[in-house]
Design an enzyme around this catalytic site. Sequence first.
Site, PDB file in Angstrom:
ATOM      1  N   ARG A   1      94.623  38.323 116.746  1.00 18.70           N
ATOM      2  CA  ARG A   1      93.217  38.180 116.344  1.00 18.70           C
ATOM      3  C   ARG A   1      92.604  39.543 116.057  1.00 18.70           C
ATOM      4  O   ARG A   1      91.727  39.684 115.205  1.00 18.70           O
ATOM      5  CB  ARG A   1      92.399  37.435 117.414  1.00 18.70           C
ATOM      6  CG  ARG A   1      90.893  37.489 117.157  1.00 18.70           C
ATOM      7  CD  ARG A   1      90.096  36.328 117.744  1.00 18.70           C
ATOM      8  NE  ARG A   1      90.487  35.928 119.069  1.00 18.70           N
ATOM      9  CZ  ARG A   1      90.052  36.471 120.212  1.00 18.70           C
ATOM     10  NH1 ARG A   1      89.195  37.477 120.195  1.00 18.70           N
ATOM     11  NH2 ARG A   1      90.480  36.016 121.369  1.00 18.70           N
TER      12      ARG A   1
ATOM     13  N   TYR B   1      75.774  36.673  95.016  1.00 17.48           N
ATOM     14  CA  TYR B   1      76.705  35.545  95.140  1.00 17.48           C
ATOM     15  C   TYR B   1      76.050  34.385  95.891  1.00 17.48           C
ATOM     16  O   TYR B   1      75.366  34.581  96.894  1.00 17.48           O
ATOM     17  CB  TYR B   1      77.961  36.026  95.864  1.00 17.48           C
ATOM     18  CG  TYR B   1      78.961  34.939  96.114  1.00 17.48           C
ATOM     19  CD1 TYR B   1      79.627  34.323  95.066  1.00 17.48           C
ATOM     20  CD2 TYR B   1      79.255  34.539  97.406  1.00 17.48           C
ATOM     21  CE1 TYR B   1      80.548  33.324  95.292  1.00 17.48           C
ATOM     22  CE2 TYR B   1      80.184  33.541  97.653  1.00 17.48           C
ATOM     23  CZ  TYR B   1      80.821  32.934  96.586  1.00 17.48           C
ATOM     24  OH  TYR B   1      81.733  31.944  96.823  1.00 17.48           O
TER      25      TYR B   1
ATOM     26  N   ASP C   1      79.141  44.244  97.184  1.00 17.35           N
ATOM     27  CA  ASP C   1      80.220  43.297  96.894  1.00 17.35           C
ATOM     28  C   ASP C   1      80.824  43.738  95.569  1.00 17.35           C
ATOM     29  O   ASP C   1      80.220  43.572  94.508  1.00 17.35           O
ATOM     30  CB  ASP C   1      79.648  41.880  96.814  1.00 17.35           C
ATOM     31  CG  ASP C   1      80.718  40.832  96.552  1.00 17.35           C
ATOM     32  OD1 ASP C   1      81.781  41.187  96.009  1.00 17.35           O
ATOM     33  OD2 ASP C   1      80.474  39.655  96.882  1.00 17.35           O
TER      34      ASP C   1
ATOM     35  N   LYS D   1      90.026  36.606  94.772  1.00 21.08           N
ATOM     36  CA  LYS D   1      89.857  36.748  93.329  1.00 21.08           C
ATOM     37  C   LYS D   1      90.895  37.744  92.792  1.00 21.08           C
ATOM     38  O   LYS D   1      92.082  37.473  92.890  1.00 21.08           O
ATOM     39  CB  LYS D   1      88.422  37.161  93.019  1.00 21.08           C
ATOM     40  CG  LYS D   1      87.367  36.354  93.790  1.00 21.08           C
ATOM     41  CD  LYS D   1      87.327  34.894  93.431  1.00 21.08           C
ATOM     42  CE  LYS D   1      86.496  34.048  94.366  1.00 21.08           C
ATOM     43  NZ  LYS D   1      85.146  34.485  94.612  1.00 21.08           N
TER      44      LYS D   1
HETATM   45  C1  LIG Z   1      84.216  34.275  95.674  1.00 24.96           C
HETATM   46  C2  LIG Z   1      83.227  35.353  95.929  1.00 24.96           C
HETATM   47  C3  LIG Z   1      82.808  35.643  97.231  1.00 24.96           C
HETATM   48  C4  LIG Z   1      83.261  34.841  98.426  1.00 24.96           C
HETATM   49  O1  LIG Z   1      84.608  35.053  98.673  1.00 24.96           O
HETATM   50  P1  LIG Z   1      85.525  33.957  99.431  1.00 24.96           P
HETATM   51  O2  LIG Z   1      86.835  34.647  99.518  1.00 24.96           O
HETATM   52  O3  LIG Z   1      85.524  32.738  98.582  1.00 24.96           O
HETATM   53  O4  LIG Z   1      84.880  33.716 100.758  1.00 24.96           O
HETATM   54  C5  LIG Z   1      81.934  36.692  97.419  1.00 24.96           C
HETATM   55  N1  LIG Z   1      81.458  37.403  96.376  1.00 24.96           N
HETATM   56  C6  LIG Z   1      81.842  37.151  95.119  1.00 24.96           C
HETATM   57  C7  LIG Z   1      81.277  37.982  94.017  1.00 24.96           C
HETATM   58  C8  LIG Z   1      82.725  36.112  94.846  1.00 24.96           C
HETATM   59  O5  LIG Z   1      83.067  35.846  93.591  1.00 24.96           O
END
Ligand SMILES: *Cc1c(COP(=O)(O)O)cnc(C)c1O
Length: 397
Positions: A56, A109, A180, A205
């Site tokens: 963990r 997001y 982000d 992604k």
């Molecule tokens: C998909 C996404 C997230 C969230 O990520 P997960 O791995 O699905 O939790 C956050 N920010 C952006 C810009 C995203 O495209």
Amino acid sequence: MRATTKADLVLTHDAGGHQAGAAVPPIFQTSTFLFPDFDTLEDCYTGHGGTDLYSRTGNPTVRVLEDKLAQLENGEAAIAFSSGMAAISSSILGLLKSGDRIVCIRNAYSDAYRLFEILLPRFGITTKYVDVDELAGSAGALAGASMLFLESPTSFVFETLDLRRIAKTARSKGVVTLIDNSFASPILQNPIDAGIDLVVHSASKYLSGHSDVVAGCVIGANDLIDQIRATSVPLLGAKLSALEASMVLRGLRTLSVRVRAHTEAADWIINHLRHDPRIRKIHRPGVSAPLPNTLSGAGGLFTLELEEDVDVRKFCNALNIIRLGVSWGGFESLALPAAIANRQDAGPNALNAFGVSKNAVRIFAGLEGASTLLDDIRGALDAACFGTWVIEDALDG
Ligand SMILES: *Cc1c(COP(=O)(O)O)cnc(C)c1O
């Protein structure tokens, strides 16, 4: 030939190698670790052992990924999480407290927005939203903030920010900056170089890149990362598994090649759609304004805002190669219409709150071939336009 970058080597070369001469990092599929005697267990428990105790809080495979992510974003340290949202929520809960305020860029997001609107207020953390101009214009936008939450490009409409200037202002006011960076990836933008404190990614992604993993990470300087590691990592427990860390590591090997291929495909498609009268507006960095100096390419995503009399439902149903679905960053092209994404039931909706047009369709250009994708989009536009538009071949040029 394209100049070699530091990322090329980080992605493809593991200095020091791995156990037993393995070419790729072994998957340490174990929950717990064993100790030969009282003293070594005690050393590990008290943080002096330099070994792992329990998966963990630390696992060798996950750590190989974390070290690579830190290098890719030019940060001192990184933590991998079980999703991008886990990276975002764990970072915020690890650093903020009741009474703190987040200033957040508009068009963040959708689930980050719902975290700010639904969950964080229960713990006394509030959020104010500012647009690109407010943030660029004055330090006043940051009044009372403990954290500045950024995206550049932003979700769905892909607006961009002058990160250097914003980071400088925030630092002078003692505001922690978190971005982000999923849309740019570490290949196209390294926000830490621009003075941003923390970078998060949805590794679901581009980083993993094959639509088969949900994962996330945060990267930054040791002091902030240590605070998150000491609190959210053990206490919220949103860890990444060793197996999935290994899958992200495999995806990373081709990150640079893939991001460039997606970007080139999207650039080419946009060039051919620019003057199509059925499209009111194309949302993409570099289309209506130059790319900011921190961003070296626009990536594989763009949003087509269709004209009022184009039937969005027909357009979506007429796409053959481009599939309908959320997410992006994998091998396959995907379309997501705002007219559906703005109807999510669970609580306040970001696309509505930020006023994204119901005629907007976000498209991710996959690796099927740019001309195939352009044909698919044009065919779908033809099917969605009631035959009233005259498209001249001359517009192709
Ligand atoms: C998909 C996404 C997230 C969230 O990520 P997960 O791995 O699905 O939790 C956050 N920010 C952006 C810009 C995203 O495209």
